[in-house]
Design a protein around this motif. Structure first.
Motif, PDB file in Angstrom:
ATOM      1  N   TYR A  69       0.906  -1.645  -0.235  1.00 45.27           N
ATOM      2  CA  TYR A  69       0.226  -0.122   0.020  1.00 45.27           C
ATOM      3  C   TYR A  69       0.709   1.276   0.375  1.00 45.27           C
ATOM      4  O   TYR A  69       0.474   2.368  -0.251  1.00 45.27           O
ATOM      5  N   GLU A  70       2.040   0.815   0.966  1.00 39.12           N
ATOM      6  CA  GLU A  70       3.059   2.203   1.100  1.00 39.12           C
ATOM      7  C   GLU A  70       3.844   2.633  -0.431  1.00 39.12           C
ATOM      8  O   GLU A  70       3.874   3.423  -0.786  1.00 39.12           O
TER       9      GLU A  70
ATOM     10  N   LEU B  41       1.515   7.319  -6.697  1.00 42.21           N
ATOM     11  CA  LEU B  41       1.449   7.707  -6.694  1.00 42.21           C
ATOM     12  C   LEU B  41       1.235   9.328  -6.486  1.00 42.21           C
ATOM     13  O   LEU B  41       0.908  10.491  -7.298  1.00 42.21           O
ATOM     14  N   THR B  42       1.549   9.485  -5.549  1.00 40.67           N
ATOM     15  CA  THR B  42       1.637  10.414  -5.286  1.00 40.67           C
ATOM     16  C   THR B  42       2.945  11.168  -6.228  1.00 40.67           C
ATOM     17  O   THR B  42       2.845  12.894  -5.667  1.00 40.67           O
ATOM     18  N   HIS B  43       4.082  10.285  -6.427  1.00 42.67           N
ATOM     19  CA  HIS B  43       4.893  11.747  -7.231  1.00 42.67           C
ATOM     20  C   HIS B  43       4.139  11.671  -8.420  1.00 42.67           C
ATOM     21  O   HIS B  43       5.554  11.085  -9.693  1.00 42.67           O
ATOM     22  N   GLY B  44       2.516  10.816  -8.818  1.00 45.83           N
ATOM     23  CA  GLY B  44       2.270  11.460  -9.037  1.00 45.83           C
ATOM     24  C   GLY B  44       1.876  10.926 -11.072  1.00 45.83           C
ATOM     25  O   GLY B  44       1.556  10.865 -12.322  1.00 45.83           O
TER      26      GLY B  44
ATOM     27  N   LEU C 141      -0.517  -8.100  -4.125  1.00 44.36           N
ATOM     28  CA  LEU C 141      -1.458  -7.342  -4.870  1.00 44.36           C
ATOM     29  C   LEU C 141      -2.861  -6.210  -3.683  1.00 44.36           C
ATOM     30  O   LEU C 141      -2.831  -5.500  -4.321  1.00 44.36           O
ATOM     31  N   GLU C 142      -3.298  -6.876  -3.205  1.00 46.58           N
ATOM     32  CA  GLU C 142      -4.708  -6.176  -1.825  1.00 46.58           C
ATOM     33  C   GLU C 142      -4.090  -4.386  -2.080  1.00 46.58           C
ATOM     34  O   GLU C 142      -4.696  -3.860  -2.031  1.00 46.58           O
TER      35      GLU C 142
ATOM     36  N   ALA D 219      -4.475   1.106  -2.200  1.00 45.75           N
ATOM     37  CA  ALA D 219      -4.024   2.331  -2.271  1.00 45.75           C
ATOM     38  C   ALA D 219      -4.635   2.775  -3.461  1.00 45.75           C
ATOM     39  O   ALA D 219      -4.844   4.083  -3.942  1.00 45.75           O
ATOM     40  N   LEU D 220      -4.869   2.213  -5.162  1.00 39.08           N
ATOM     41  CA  LEU D 220      -5.277   2.930  -5.684  1.00 39.08           C
ATOM     42  C   LEU D 220      -6.732   2.966  -5.404  1.00 39.08           C
ATOM     43  O   LEU D 220      -6.992   4.436  -6.121  1.00 39.08           O
TER      44      LEU D 220
END
Lengths: 342, 342
Positions: free
Chosen positions: B170-171, B177-180, B200-201, B206-207
DNA sequence: AGTTAGAATGACAACGCTATCAACAAGCTA
DNA sequence: TAGCTTGTTGATAGCGTTGTCATTCTAACT
C-alpha cells in the motif's frame, strides 16, 4: 510413542548392548543376531536418541559448520550438502556463522565446544584459510576439515578438500583463447581470498601455454561484488577500449554480472563484441541476460565430501569411507555470454 | 578442561541442584546464594552441557528451523536471526531444509522429533502457509511458530509472526501515486504464496484510496523469478506501451531486477521514463543499476522474534518474554530506480 | 517461647545411551 | 581331553543434567 533401545532389545530378545552394537555397526555381531535386531529396529521404527548418544559416548554425533561468507548462495549450498550427509549418517549439524576476529573467535569456539562436544568442524573459505583458526583448533584438539581453493599437492589430504580454481580458470581462459580471443581482461576478487590468486594463476598459465604474454593492464583488482564488476569493466574498457579487449573473465558470477551490466550501458553487444564469463555457476549466472558462461562448482557435493571426511575421523578405524573425493575441479558451463571472436 | 555442574557446586559450596536452579532462573533461590553461584559459574566459565539437559529435562533446548524456499538470501537471513537468539538463550538450532510433499513430510518430521526432542519449530513461508503441515504438527503435539505474510487480525497471535506485506505494498504504491504516477503496473509472484495476494491487495487498496480504478491489464502473473520479471515488463510495456505505464511494482527484488533489465533493453530510461520498485530489500536490490527502491523486510529481526515467541512456549509461565513483536511492516527504502513522473 | 506456613536447599533417582569388563560359546592346538 | 584363543554376548556403571520429594531454615504468627 517413544521407542528406546530397551524396547528394541526386548523385541529382538537380546541385551541392549547388542542393539547398541548393531546400530553402531560394531564388529563381533553374528549375522543372524544383526538381522534380528535390524528387524526389530524397523518394526518399531526406532531412532536412537541423539542427546543420550552424545552424553554417553566418547565420540559425538554432532558436527559444526562455520562460515564467514557474504555470499548467501554459497553458504546455503555448502550447508545443504553437509546437512544431507548428516541426515544419512545420523549426525546433527550445528551452524555457526561468525565474523572473523582473532579476539572473539576463541571464546566463541570454546563456548560452542563446551556446550556440546563436537565430532568436528567443517570450515569454509575464507575462514578455512586463516591459519590462526586452524592453530586454535589444533590447540583445542578439535577435528576439522577445510574446504579450500587450491591444488591437491599443496597440503595434507586428511584435513582438506580442494577446489581446483587454478585448473578451472585455466580451462575457461583456454576456452576463450581457442575461440580466437587474444586480449582477455580479468577482474579479480578480494586479494585476501586464496581463490583470487588461484584463479589468476590459472589465467596466466593458460596465456603462457598459448604463447601470450601476461600484461597486468588486463587485470583489474576487484572485490567479488557486483559494483566491483561494474568498475572493473569500465576500467578495462576505458577510453574506447584502447586495449582492444574482446573477452572479460569475471572472478565470480557477481562481478561478471556487473561487468555485463556496465558493458550494456556502454552500448557493447554481448557476446558479439565482448565475451564475458563468470565463475561458480551461482543462480546469478542465470539471472543475467544473456546468461553467463561460467565454471560450475558443485558446492553441495564438495561439502558432502567434506562432511564424509570429517566423519571418518571420529569413527576411528572401523567404518572407513573409502570413496571420498578430496579434490574438485569446477567444470565449464557454456552459455550465451561468450562466443567466438568476431 | 571440562567443567560440570558439580565443579560449580563445589566451588560455590552448594548442592548441584541449587546450581541447576540458578542457571535455569528458577524461583526460590536466595539472592545471596544466586550471586555466589553465578560467581562460581563465571570463574570456572561453566557452560551447561546441552546433551545432558536435553536428556534429563522435560523441556528441550533444541529448536528446529524448517525451510523450503528457493531464495538463499531469505533463508540465510531467517537462519541468522533465529541462530543469534538461540545463542543468547543457550538453545541449539537444528536446520531442516525440505521440499514439501505431504507424503514424505510426516516421516521426516517424526524422525527429526525422535532423534532429538524439540522445543519447537520455526516455520518459514511458503511452508508456514500449508495447513497440512500445521495440522500434522498439532497432531504430533509439537510447538511451532509460523512466519507468515498477513495482517495481525487474521489468526492467533500465539503462533504467528506476521509480515504486513499488504501495508508495505500500500505504501509503496502510494509513494508512486503521490509522485504523479497514474498508470502503475504490478508484476505478481507465485499465485500460491500468500505474500502475492497480500501485496496485490495493498496495491489495489492504495489505488482505491486515490480514486483510481483497478485495471487487471496492469497486472502480470509472474513467478518471483528474474525471468518472470523480464517477461512481466515486456508484457506490460508491450506495443509501445499502449497502457502508458510510468511505473512498475515488482512483487520482489528479483522480478524488479528482471523488469529493469528488460526495460533497458527496450531503451527505456530508468527512472526518467519508468520508475521500478522491488520488494524485500535483498542484496539484489543493490546489485542493479540504478539501485532499486524497495520495501525493507528485516528478516533477521523477524526471525529473532519468531524464536523468542517459540521459547516462551517451552519455558512455561516463568521467564516470559514480554517484548515480542508479532507484526512487522516492511518500510520503504527509496533509491534511484524510482522518481517523479516526468 | 512455641508453632507453623512457606521458602530455600539437598539427596537421589531418573533420562537413553555407550564403555568396560566379565562370561560364555566355539573352534583350535597340544 | 585339557588348555587356549577368538568371537559373541550381557550385566552394570557411568555420562551431566533435571525432577521428585524430603529436609532444613526463616520469618511471621499466636
Amino acid at each position: 510413542m517413544k521407542v528406546t533401545i530397551n524396547d528394541v532389545a526386548r523385541l529382538a530378545g537380546v541385551s541392549m548392548k547388542t542393539v547398541s552394537r548393531v546400530i553402531n555397526k560394531e564388529p563381533s555381531v553374528r549375522k543372524k543376531t544383526y538381522d534380528t535386531v535390524m528387524d526389530a529396529v524397523k518394526e518399531l521404527n526406532y531412532q536412537p536418541n541423539l542427546a543420550a548418544r552424545n552424553l554417553a559416548g566418547t565420540s559425538s554425533f554432532t558436527v559444526g559448520l562455520v562460515y564467514d561468507n557474504p555470499n548467501a548462495y554459497y553458504v546455503i549450498d555448502m550447508q545443504n550438502g553437509v546437512l544431507s550427509r548428516c541426515k544419512d549418517e545420523g549426525y546433527e549439524l550445528v551452524i555457526h556463522p561468525c565474523t572473523y576476529t582473532d579476539a572473539n573467535m576463541k571464546d566463541e569456539f570454546i563456548t560452542m565446544i563446551k556446550r556440546s562436544r563436537l565430532a568436528g568442524l567443517v570450515l569454509t573459505p575464507p575462514l578455512s584459510e586463516q591459519s590462526s583458526i586452524t592453530n586454535l583448533l589444533d590447540e583445542l584438539n578439535i577435528h576439522y576439515v577445510r574446504v579450500l581453493s587450491g591444488r591437491p599437492s599443496d597440503d595434507d589430504q586428511d584435513t582438506c578438500i580442494y577446489v581446483n580454481d587454478y585448473k578451472a580458470a585455466y580451462e575457461i581462459t583456454t576456452h576463450l583463447l581457442t575461440h580466437g580471443h587474444e586480449n582477455i581482461g580479468f577482474i579479480c576478487g578480494d586479494k585476501e581470498h586464496k581463490s583470487t590468486s588461484e584463479r589468476l594463476e590459472g589465467y596466466k598459465a593458460a596465456l603462457a601455454d598459448h604463447h601470450k604474454e601476461f600484461d597486468k593492464r588486463f587485470v583489474y583488482d576487484g572485490k567479488y561484488s557486483f559494483e566491483s564488476g561494474v568498475e572493473g569493466a569500465k576500467h578495462l574498457l576505458a577510453e574506447n577500449n584502447t586495449l582492444a579487449i574482446t573477452a572479460i573473465l569475471g572472478g565470480n558470477d557477481e562481478m561478471a554480472a556487473g561487468a555485463l551490466f556496465a558493458s550494456r550501458l556502454m552500448g557493447i553487444a554481448i557476446p558479439e563484441q565482448l565475451s564475458i564469463t563468470g565463475f561458480e555457476d551461482s543462480p546469478f549466472s542465470r539471472q543475467t541476460w544473456p546468461k553467463l558462461t561460467t565454471a560450475h562448482q558443485a558446492n553441495d557435493v564438495i561439502s558432502q565430501h567434506a562432511a564424509r571426511l570429517l566423519f571418518t575421523k571420529t569413527r576411528g578405524a572401523r567404518n572407513q569411507d573409502k570413496d571420498i573425493i578430496t579434490s574438485f575441479t569446477p567444470s565449464i558451463v557454456i552459455r550465451e555470454s561468450s562466443g567466438p571472436k568476431q
